[in-house]
Design an enzyme around this catalytic site. Structure first.
Site, short mmCIF file in Angstrom:
data_model
loop_
_atom_site.label_atom_id
_atom_site.label_comp_id
_atom_site.label_asym_id
_atom_site.label_seq_id
_atom_site.Cartn_x
_atom_site.Cartn_y
_atom_site.Cartn_z
N GLY A 46 0.83 -1.20 0.00
CA GLY A 46 0.00 0.00 0.00
C GLY A 46 0.86 1.24 0.00
O GLY A 46 2.01 1.22 0.47
N GLN A 51 3.02 10.07 1.06
CA GLN A 51 4.31 9.39 1.20
C GLN A 51 5.27 9.70 0.06
O GLN A 51 6.47 9.49 0.18
CB GLN A 51 4.11 7.87 1.27
CG GLN A 51 3.39 7.42 2.53
CD GLN A 51 3.26 5.91 2.56
OE1 GLN A 51 2.30 5.36 2.05
NE2 GLN A 51 4.24 5.22 3.13
N CYS A 93 5.78 0.19 7.56
CA CYS A 93 5.41 1.28 6.66
C CYS A 93 6.65 1.71 5.89
O CYS A 93 7.72 1.84 6.48
CB CYS A 93 4.85 2.45 7.47
SG CYS A 93 4.44 3.89 6.48
N LEU A 94 6.49 1.94 4.59
CA LEU A 94 7.64 2.34 3.77
C LEU A 94 8.21 3.68 4.22
O LEU A 94 9.35 4.00 3.92
CB LEU A 94 7.24 2.40 2.29
CG LEU A 94 6.82 1.05 1.68
CD1 LEU A 94 6.27 1.25 0.27
CD2 LEU A 94 7.98 0.07 1.67
N HIS A 135 -4.65 1.67 7.28
CA HIS A 135 -3.29 2.21 7.35
C HIS A 135 -3.10 3.31 6.31
O HIS A 135 -2.59 4.39 6.62
CB HIS A 135 -2.29 1.05 7.14
CG HIS A 135 -0.85 1.44 7.13
ND1 HIS A 135 0.07 0.92 8.02
CD2 HIS A 135 -0.15 2.29 6.33
CE1 HIS A 135 1.26 1.45 7.78
NE2 HIS A 135 1.15 2.28 6.74
N GLU A 136 -3.54 3.05 5.07
CA GLU A 136 -3.33 4.04 3.99
C GLU A 136 -4.21 5.27 4.18
O GLU A 136 -3.78 6.39 3.94
CB GLU A 136 -3.57 3.41 2.62
CG GLU A 136 -2.64 2.26 2.25
CD GLU A 136 -1.17 2.51 2.57
OE1 GLU A 136 -0.71 3.66 2.45
OE2 GLU A 136 -0.48 1.55 2.97
N HIS A 139 -2.80 7.72 6.53
CA HIS A 139 -1.78 8.60 5.94
C HIS A 139 -2.40 9.89 5.41
O HIS A 139 -1.78 10.94 5.45
CB HIS A 139 -1.07 7.90 4.77
CG HIS A 139 0.08 7.01 5.18
ND1 HIS A 139 1.20 7.48 5.82
CD2 HIS A 139 0.28 5.68 5.01
CE1 HIS A 139 2.05 6.48 6.02
NE2 HIS A 139 1.52 5.37 5.54
#
Ligand code: NI
Length: 170
Positions: A46, A51, A93-94, A135-136, A139
């Protein structure tokens, strides 16, 4: 297509509330394509526009991590309209390097948003899909998964990252 730079905590854009996408134009189409490519390459399941430094309400999710092209989900202006149950799952998370922690979230969600053609869509997800969507969408509101951890775990991580940053500066 292009690979985008993924911003890392504590970059301030990650903490902003992202703006609604008003027009799904060529720029948004290109951004969604580049985000999908960046997510697949990372690899991740995701990615949210903040991000990659774009404070717009756009997410991509692909639980197959690029293995199955029809699994790619692109959502514009996604909103969670229904939540049910509780699930605990390990997340990473990236944008939050070197950390994986168990987070408690809702087990099932319904998300309403638009696809790239501007159609209203409703996506139901449970378990991993529900976790990825929450989660996304977090963000887009400037939230990171570390915000769901205890104060102690969060401050330990922040202290560790500060030390790493100081060491990198020499
Ligand atoms: Ni993330």
């Amino acid at each position: 297509m292009a690979l985008l730079e993924i911003l890392q905590f504590p970059h301030p854009v990650l903490r902003q509330r992202a703006d609604e996408v008003r027009e799904i134009d060529a720029t948004i189409h290109r951004l969604a394509r580049d985000m999908a490519e960046t997510m697949h390459r990372a690899p991740g399941i995701g990615l949210a526009a903040p991000q990659v430094g774009v404070s717009s309400r756009l997410i991509v999710v692909d639980l197959s991590a690029g293995e199955e092209p029809d699994q790619l989900l692109v959502l514009v202006n996604p909103e969670i309209v229904c939540k049910e149950g509780k699930i605990r799952m390990e997340e990473g998370c990236l944008s939050v390097p070197d950390l994986r922690e168990t987070v408690t979230r809702c087990e099932r969600v319904v998300v309403r948003g638009q696809d790239l053609q501007g159609n209203m869509v409703e996506v139901e997800g449970d378990e991993l899909m529900a976790v990825a969507l929450q989660h996304e969408i977090d963000h887009l509101d400037g939230m990171l998964f570390i915000d769901h951890l205890s104060q102690l775990k969060r401050s330990r991580y922040v202290a560790r990252q500060k030390k790493v940053a100081a060491e990198q500066r020499g």
